[in-house]
Scaffold this active site. Structure first.
Site, PDB file in Angstrom:
ATOM      1  N   ARG A  54       0.861  -1.175   0.000  1.00 28.17           N
ATOM      2  CA  ARG A  54       0.000   0.000   0.000  1.00 28.17           C
ATOM      3  C   ARG A  54       0.905   1.235   0.000  1.00 28.17           C
ATOM      4  O   ARG A  54       2.059   1.170   0.439  1.00 28.17           O
ATOM      5  CB  ARG A  54      -0.894   0.036   1.241  1.00 28.17           C
ATOM      6  N   LYS A  90      -2.242  -1.958   8.006  1.00 23.56           N
ATOM      7  CA  LYS A  90      -3.339  -1.342   8.756  1.00 23.56           C
ATOM      8  C   LYS A  90      -3.364  -1.873  10.189  1.00 23.56           C
ATOM      9  O   LYS A  90      -3.074  -3.042  10.424  1.00 23.56           O
ATOM     10  CB  LYS A  90      -4.685  -1.638   8.074  1.00 23.56           C
ATOM     11  N   HIS A 107      -4.448  -8.710   3.791  1.00 21.63           N
ATOM     12  CA  HIS A 107      -5.893  -8.629   3.973  1.00 21.63           C
ATOM     13  C   HIS A 107      -6.293  -9.386   5.236  1.00 21.63           C
ATOM     14  O   HIS A 107      -5.724 -10.444   5.541  1.00 21.63           O
ATOM     15  CB  HIS A 107      -6.626  -9.239   2.773  1.00 21.63           C
ATOM     16  N   TYR A 149     -10.165 -10.093  -6.816  1.00 25.88           N
ATOM     17  CA  TYR A 149      -9.220 -10.238  -7.921  1.00 25.88           C
ATOM     18  C   TYR A 149      -9.583 -11.401  -8.841  1.00 25.88           C
ATOM     19  O   TYR A 149      -9.123 -11.458  -9.973  1.00 25.88           O
ATOM     20  CB  TYR A 149      -7.797 -10.419  -7.380  1.00 25.88           C
ATOM     21  N   HIS A 179      -2.166   2.336  -5.870  1.00 26.69           N
ATOM     22  CA  HIS A 179      -3.041   1.196  -5.597  1.00 26.69           C
ATOM     23  C   HIS A 179      -3.282   0.356  -6.856  1.00 26.69           C
ATOM     24  O   HIS A 179      -3.552  -0.839  -6.755  1.00 26.69           O
ATOM     25  CB  HIS A 179      -4.372   1.675  -5.008  1.00 26.69           C
ATOM     26  N   ARG A 190      -0.676  -2.176  -6.845  1.00 26.98           N
ATOM     27  CA  ARG A 190      -1.007  -3.233  -5.870  1.00 26.98           C
ATOM     28  C   ARG A 190      -1.998  -4.209  -6.495  1.00 26.98           C
ATOM     29  O   ARG A 190      -1.853  -5.432  -6.368  1.00 26.98           O
ATOM     30  CB  ARG A 190      -1.583  -2.588  -4.611  1.00 26.98           C
TER      31      ARG A 190
END
Length: 294
Positions: A146, A170, A266, A275, A240, A243
């Site tokens: 990210r 995150k 994730h 995806y 992004h 990514r």
């Protein structure tokens, strides 16, 4: 329905909601009141599930986006929960109203051939910015970082003996990603050029601006946008997108979805499954082009 004013005060002083949230709730409720008056409903106790459903159908019929309709339903549910708590109504007529399904966005990605052209053929300059910019692109595309993760990288996040990078994602969640031989060489080359150019301070930030400060989000965006513009006509050319391109390339090469999930950081598989849609589209295109009976 003058009780809206007391509800807004509740949001402001008890819930301490943001100005944006309060403004959104006010607007949503005013729109509902206007709709209710057109149906000759003027008191909160007369609002029923049928009226709320009619409002939702009206909003959808007007072409409102599912996400916006969903927010308005949420506003109404919160409002009637407050009215129930205060004893003005006995039931919440919006309680069981379902939110319209929000269609999943298929990730935008750069074709592998275009990324190969950029990373293998583009004449990057040999000065600090040229070496830095190439490594930024290589890490975003080759590791799937990210933008915030890239900005936050520090020198001690790289382990050359184990050939891996520690990424802080995150909620401060950390993951370790292996680095291939090509990336390791580029990282070492960058460090030589950077350390020759700047006196490294105590902060230990890995990527620096041309003035020697830590890089920032807008700079990374500008770098990516500039170089992607030379190889693709995609309207969106952001970090992004690289990514997304990383994940799509892995999936097209047959990588396990759970492994991609771990590499991307994730928290659940649902976020990674998006995806598969772009991968399926590619398979469909190949089928249409190659199969004699398609």
């Amino acid at each position: 329905m003058i009780l809206i004013e007391s509800f807004i005060k509740y949001l402001e002083f008890e819930k301490r909601s943001s100005e944006h949230t309060i403004a959104s709730y006010s607007c949503d409720l005013e729109q509902f009141i206007l709709f209710a008056k057109q149906k000759d409903v003027t008191h909160v106790s007369d609002v029923n599930r049928k009226l709320v459903r009619s409002w939702v159908v009206y909003l959808v019929g007007e072409g409102m986006a599912p996400k916006s309709v969903g927010r308005k339903i949420t506003s109404l549910k919160s409002y009637f929960n407050y009215l129930m708590r205060e004893g003005f109504v006995e039931i919440n007529p919006a309680k069981d109203i379902s939110t319209p399904k929000i269609p999943k966005k298929i990730p935008i990605f750069v074709r592998e051939s275009e990324m190969d052209l950029l990373l293998d053929e583009f004449p990057f300059t040999s000065d600090y910015e040229g070496v830095r910019d190439r490594l930024i692109l290589e890490l975003l595309y080759g590791v799937g970082l990210r933008r915030s993760e890239l900005v936050g990288l520090r020198d001690n996040d790289f382990d050359f003996s184990l050939k891996e990078i520690k990424v802080t994602g995150k909620y401060k969640k950390q993951r370790y990603i292996p680095l291939n031989a090509n990336l390791l060489l580029l990282i070492k080359k960058y460090l030589v050029v950077r350390n020759r150019e700047f006196e490294i301070g105590d902060n230990g930030f890995f990527f620096l601006t041309k003035k020697g400060d830590a890089v920032y989000a807008k700079l990374i965006y500008r770098v990516v946008n500039k170089y992607l513009s030379s190889v693709t006509t995609l309207q969106k050319k952001s970090p992004h997108v690289l990514r997304h391109s990383f994940a799509t390339s892995l999936l097209n090469a047959g990588a396990d979805l759970n492994a991609i999930k771990e590499l991307l950081g994730h928290s659940n598989l649902t976020a990674t499954e998006v995806y598969t849609h772009s991968s399926f589209e590619k398979i469909t295109d190949i089928y249409k082009q190659a199969h004699p009976r398609s």
